[in-house]
Design a protein around this motif. Structure first.
Motif, PDB file in Angstrom:
ATOM      1  N   TYR A   1       0.797  -1.186  -0.050  1.00 33.90           N
ATOM      2  CA  TYR A   1       0.217  -0.158  -0.064  1.00 33.90           C
ATOM      3  C   TYR A   1       0.986   1.422  -0.005  1.00 33.90           C
ATOM      4  O   TYR A   1       0.436   2.552  -0.293  1.00 33.90           O
ATOM      5  N   LYS A   2       2.043   1.218   0.379  1.00 37.68           N
ATOM      6  CA  LYS A   2       2.848   2.415   0.298  1.00 37.68           C
ATOM      7  C   LYS A   2       4.066   2.346  -0.424  1.00 37.68           C
ATOM      8  O   LYS A   2       4.410   1.006  -1.152  1.00 37.68           O
TER       9      LYS A   2
ATOM     10  N   ILE B   1     -16.504  -3.458  -1.209  1.00 37.47           N
ATOM     11  CA  ILE B   1     -17.591  -2.773  -1.680  1.00 37.47           C
ATOM     12  C   ILE B   1     -17.126  -1.617  -2.808  1.00 37.47           C
ATOM     13  O   ILE B   1     -17.549  -2.056  -4.023  1.00 37.47           O
ATOM     14  N   ALA B   2     -16.221  -1.007  -2.418  1.00 33.03           N
ATOM     15  CA  ALA B   2     -15.707  -0.070  -3.701  1.00 33.03           C
ATOM     16  C   ALA B   2     -14.837  -0.460  -4.654  1.00 33.03           C
ATOM     17  O   ALA B   2     -14.585  -0.168  -5.572  1.00 33.03           O
ATOM     18  N   GLY B   3     -14.033  -1.468  -4.148  1.00 31.38           N
ATOM     19  CA  GLY B   3     -13.297  -2.480  -4.804  1.00 31.38           C
ATOM     20  C   GLY B   3     -11.983  -2.142  -5.213  1.00 31.38           C
ATOM     21  O   GLY B   3     -11.338  -2.190  -5.896  1.00 31.38           O
ATOM     22  N   ILE B   4     -11.379  -1.095  -4.140  1.00 31.45           N
ATOM     23  CA  ILE B   4     -10.097  -0.237  -4.458  1.00 31.45           C
ATOM     24  C   ILE B   4      -8.965  -1.204  -3.651  1.00 31.45           C
ATOM     25  O   ILE B   4      -8.846  -1.299  -2.345  1.00 31.45           O
ATOM     26  N   TYR B   5      -8.082  -1.830  -4.340  1.00 29.73           N
ATOM     27  CA  TYR B   5      -6.753  -2.586  -3.627  1.00 29.73           C
ATOM     28  C   TYR B   5      -5.830  -2.410  -4.721  1.00 29.73           C
ATOM     29  O   TYR B   5      -6.122  -2.366  -6.014  1.00 29.73           O
ATOM     30  N   PRO B   6      -4.596  -2.762  -4.178  1.00 29.97           N
ATOM     31  CA  PRO B   6      -3.218  -2.679  -5.170  1.00 29.97           C
ATOM     32  C   PRO B   6      -3.077  -4.064  -5.748  1.00 29.97           C
ATOM     33  O   PRO B   6      -3.475  -5.144  -5.216  1.00 29.97           O
ATOM     34  N   LEU B   7      -2.708  -4.062  -7.075  1.00 27.67           N
ATOM     35  CA  LEU B   7      -2.487  -5.285  -7.670  1.00 27.67           C
ATOM     36  C   LEU B   7      -0.924  -5.523  -7.980  1.00 27.67           C
ATOM     37  O   LEU B   7      -0.382  -6.545  -8.170  1.00 27.67           O
ATOM     38  N   GLU B   8      -0.281  -4.380  -7.528  1.00 28.52           N
ATOM     39  CA  GLU B   8       1.257  -4.333  -7.411  1.00 28.52           C
ATOM     40  C   GLU B   8       1.898  -4.026  -6.204  1.00 28.52           C
ATOM     41  O   GLU B   8       1.115  -3.153  -5.740  1.00 28.52           O
ATOM     42  N   SER B   9       3.012  -4.405  -5.844  1.00 29.97           N
ATOM     43  CA  SER B   9       3.671  -3.773  -4.702  1.00 29.97           C
ATOM     44  C   SER B   9       3.763  -2.090  -4.924  1.00 29.97           C
ATOM     45  O   SER B   9       3.691  -1.696  -6.182  1.00 29.97           O
ATOM     46  N   ASN B  10       3.683  -1.359  -3.709  1.00 27.61           N
ATOM     47  CA  ASN B  10       3.946   0.118  -3.815  1.00 27.61           C
ATOM     48  C   ASN B  10       2.649   0.838  -4.489  1.00 27.61           C
ATOM     49  O   ASN B  10       2.877   2.021  -4.685  1.00 27.61           O
TER      50      ASN B  10
END
Length: 800
Positions: A499-500, A720-729
């Protein structure tokens, strides 16, 4: 003593006095030989303390330093710390409290510019320093009660503490501690004592310039008086390092109402600050106040007169009926208060104030007052809400108002569990890895500020024991080890990595991750499963998990624990691979496959289609099968079927509100996110019971605010909103909404590169329209059903 030794000692003392004022010096290595002019991180000021009183027992020392200024300076920077807690005042005005929570080997100091609070002529800087001694809270790491302050070398006046400084000190004899133990509060308790104020013995007015301090004493130096940073040549007690988090938010909160009053006519003026409440002489009065919601802070009461009276202030998250049940929190009829408390003994003086040093957690506060021959005036009473200054930078809105109520209560739960560490605020005030992992994901998802998360990661790394494991909670002078929590520390690093965008920060913890994994590798036997587990292998407070421990974890093989290890190996392998440690990444993936295959071979029950707790295949839980999905121990094409069994089979050991974080992670991974919003009974039931924050457990909780239950703030955005990382950083972003019964989703979420926003609607034909936006320097995919749209930085119209 030889002449050469005298010379060396003299040279050492002279060099200390000449070291630059800067705390973290530019010297990178200790100087070789006996030339002591470059001692690493030495301060010019010294630790000071009371010359006669015990520095180990419960005491409050008051320190003063008066000085004159020919003119008001543009800058006047000071660096300060204390063991164990301090409050700083300049010319009678309160400025800050500290130090930031820490341990002795990483002891924090604060830096502040006080120029705006100074004036031409006489000035006074003062500090009260408290140590609660034997009954201090478990997170209080202490050596002895002491204080240190150092001014910048450019300040016009030297106000450093030290051997020949002009500081003065006195013991506040009006301060006493009130010990509490677990039996006092019907549950494990480690959050420290209450406080008793003996008004007639307190030094009223001591923070003002015209106060007569002629009877105050010259401080003595601390037992180890020199102040140093990490790396000092000769070793020390407190290794001083700078505060890395912002100062806490301090905001006045007014009580909502008087819920019950006995012994005097109802008058709400004192809780609004308009007028005093008069308690006549020779009266016994009880006043129950309701804040209307759960909160934390330092309640401040102002009072006058009432010589020889007694004020007891009890703080509680909820009230109890005659059977010690809480019931609906909004219903108070026939209920009583139980909680820790403070006591004030007024002396008849005017306009006196009490503000406890200890953090208080409450919704309800009860004043039990007994007066003698003089009437008592309660002039004002309010709370100073004190918490980490998180901001609600994310947004989540839908056409379901109940979800927004859950969002708001979850955010309050997180806020009330975040101070100088992530804590459980009432009973322990300790930072646990299991709680902190979830709290950190909520905080970086809703605020974006990762400083408290970074501090937590560092502190858990500092807690590691010689066997390689972290402690389960830290800082704490009571050592507790939960090996599964050491795994979660690595998972937490993986969260940060995804996430960072700070690989250098993550890279610092490679050695620590290795030692944790090595401890676990040593527990894997020829059957390729961990066994002979030591310490407390807590997983969840589930019924069927005795003391929170899965079957087999202590005396055999546990599929749940083994798969937790597999998940950590998988997360560690990604971190190590991304950071260039390919050999370890391959090793960890290879071991993860072996352990996972062993669990499948020994614990999967083919006819049931689920995993058992142990190779005996007698007990079954949601937990183990959740981890089977998260680790791909069950093939991806079978994960939805297993997930449905997890949800539908009530004979399985059920997860509590804490482990539902992992339940919903598995639900999302299995592609069943549309079911999520209908699985929130653990949260809606608490709202129905009048809770305003979410509790430690689903049913009859001890703690009313435990931010491991604040996961909806994270999952509303992810699932619900569906927001998440697909790759690092977070370089590649997924936006894959799960509408369920919803028709509209509006969300935004902070990102290392800016902000992600979603405004979409679903119509009756199950098509989606709207706008999404992702930050510059990223790429993304919008996913709905079997359709995908490639996202580029900026706005993208969605019509599918």
């Amino acid at each position: 003593m030889t002449q050469s030794l005298r010379y060396l000692i003299l040279l050492f003392l002279l060099s200390i006095s000449q070291i630059a004022v800067s705390q973290e010096s530019t010297v990178t290595i200790n100087h070789e030989g006996k030339e002591f002019t470059q001692l690493k991180h030495a301060w010019t000021s010294q630790w000071i303390t009371h010359p006669k009183e015990s520095t180990l027992d419960a005491r409050k020392f008051l320190f003063r330093r008066s000085f004159e200024l020919a003119s008001k300076p543009e800058k006047f920077i000071i660096h300060l710390s204390a063991d164990n807690r301090y409050r700083l005042y300049v010319n009678g005005k309160y400025l800050l409290s500290g130090p930031s929570s820490s341990d002795i080997d990483n002891y924090r100091y604060e830096t502040i510019d006080i120029a705006n609070y100074l004036k031409t002529g006489n000035n006074i800087i003062s500090a009260e320093v408290v140590n609660f001694g034997e009954y201090r809270k478990a997170s209080s790491m202490t050596f002895q009660t002491a204080f240190i302050l150092q001014g910048d070398k450019n300040n016009v006046v030297d106000i450093n503490t030290g051997r020949n400084s002009e500081w003065k000190v006195i013991n506040d004899e009006g301060f006493k501690s009130i010990p509490f133990v677990s039996d006092s509060l019907r549950g494990y308790y480690a959050a420290g004592p209450g406080e008793r104020l003996l008004s007639k013995k307190h030094q009223w007015g001591w923070k003002t310039i015209d106060y007569d301090d002629s009877n105050w004493l010259k401080p003595k130096l601390g037992t180890v008086e020199f102040a140093v940073g990490r790396g000092f040549l000769y070793g020390s007690t407190w290794y001083l390092v700078p505060r890395k988090i912002p100062f806490l938010e301090e905001t006045t909160q007014r009580f909502h109402k008087i819920a019950r009053i006995e012994g005097v006519k109802n008058n709400t003026n004192f809780i609004t600050g308009k007028n005093s409440l008069i308690i006549p002489s020779n009266k016994k009065v009880s006043i129950l106040l309701d804040m209307s919601h759960h909160t934390i802070g330092h309640p401040e009461i102002k009072y006058s007169k009432g010589a020889e009276s007694n004020i007891k202030i009890t703080y509680a998250e909820a009230l109890y009926d005659e059977n010690w049940k809480k019931g609906n929190r909004n219903e108070i009829e026939g209920k009583q208060i139980l909680g820790y408390y403070d006591i004030i003994e007024p002396d008849g003086g005017e306009s006196q104030t009490f503000k406890p040093f200890g953090q208080k957690t409450f919704r309800f506060v009860q004043l039990d007052i007994e007066t003698k021959s003089e009437a008592l005036l309660i002039d004002d009473f309010y709370n100073i809400f004190t918490a980490y200054p998180f901001k609600e930078n994310a947004q989540f809105k839908t056409d379901n108002e109940l979800l927004e109520q859950i969002w708001d209560a979850s955010w309050r739960t997180l806020r009330n569990s975040s101070t100088e560490s992530f804590i459980d605020p009432y009973y322990e005030q300790l930072q646990y890895i299991g709680d902190t992992r979830i709290e950190a994901k909520v905080s970086i998802s809703v605020d974006g500020d990762d400083r408290l998360m970074r501090k937590a990661i560092e502190m858990f790394d500092n807690s590691r024991l010689p066997n390689g494991l972290t402690q389960s909670r830290y800082p704490s002078y009571i050592v507790q080890v939960i090996p599964t929590y050491s795994l979660l520390w690595i998972n937490m690093l993986h969260d940060y990595h995804m996430y960072k965008n700070d690989d250098e920060f993550v890279k610092k913890f490679i050695p620590g991750m290795k030692t944790v994994i090595d401890w676990w590798i040593d527990k894997v036997d020829d059957n390729n499963m961990p066994t002979n587990m030591e310490w407390w292998n807590f997983t969840d407070w589930a019924k069927g998990y005795k003391n929170g421990i899965p079957p087999g974890a202590d005396d055999g093989y546990s599929a749940s624990v083994a798969l937790q290890f597999v998940k950590t190996l998988q997360d560690a392998a990604q971190i190590f691979g991304d950071l260039g440690y390919q050999e370890e990444a391959i090793q960890y993936l290879d071991l993860a496959k072996k352990v996972r295959n062993s669990v499948v071979k020994n614990c999967f029950v083919e006819e049931k289609g689920i995993f058992a707790e142990t190779p005996y295949k007698v007990q079954f839980s949601q937990h183990t099968n959740i981890m089977a999905i998260l680790t791909n121990a069950i093939p991806k094409e079978n994960q939805q079927a297993l997930m449905r069994k997890i949800l539908d089979d009530k004979s399985l050991i059920q997860t509590t509100i804490y482990y539902k974080y992992y339940l919903f992670e598995a639900l999302h991974k299995a592609g069943l996110g549309d079911k999520y919003q209908n699985l929130l009974d653990s949260w809606t039931n608490q709202l129905d019971q009048g809770l305003t924050t979410f509790a430690e457990k689903d049913i009859e909780p001890r703690s009313e605010c435990h931010a491991w239950s604040a996961s909806p703030n994270y999952h509303f955005l992810k699932i619900i909103a569906g927001i998440y990382p697909l790759e690092s950083n977070f370089k590649k972003i997924a936006i894959a909404p799960n509408f369920g019964d919803l028709n509209e989703i509006i969300a935004k979420m902070p990102h290392p590169g800016g902000e992600i926003s979603v405004e979409i609607k679903k119509n009756s034909k199950n098509t989606v329209k709207g706008i999404v936006s992702i930050p510059a320097g990223t790429k993304g995919i919008f996913i709905f059903g079997n359709q995908r749209i490639t996202l580029k930085p900026g706005l993208t119209q969605i019509n599918m």
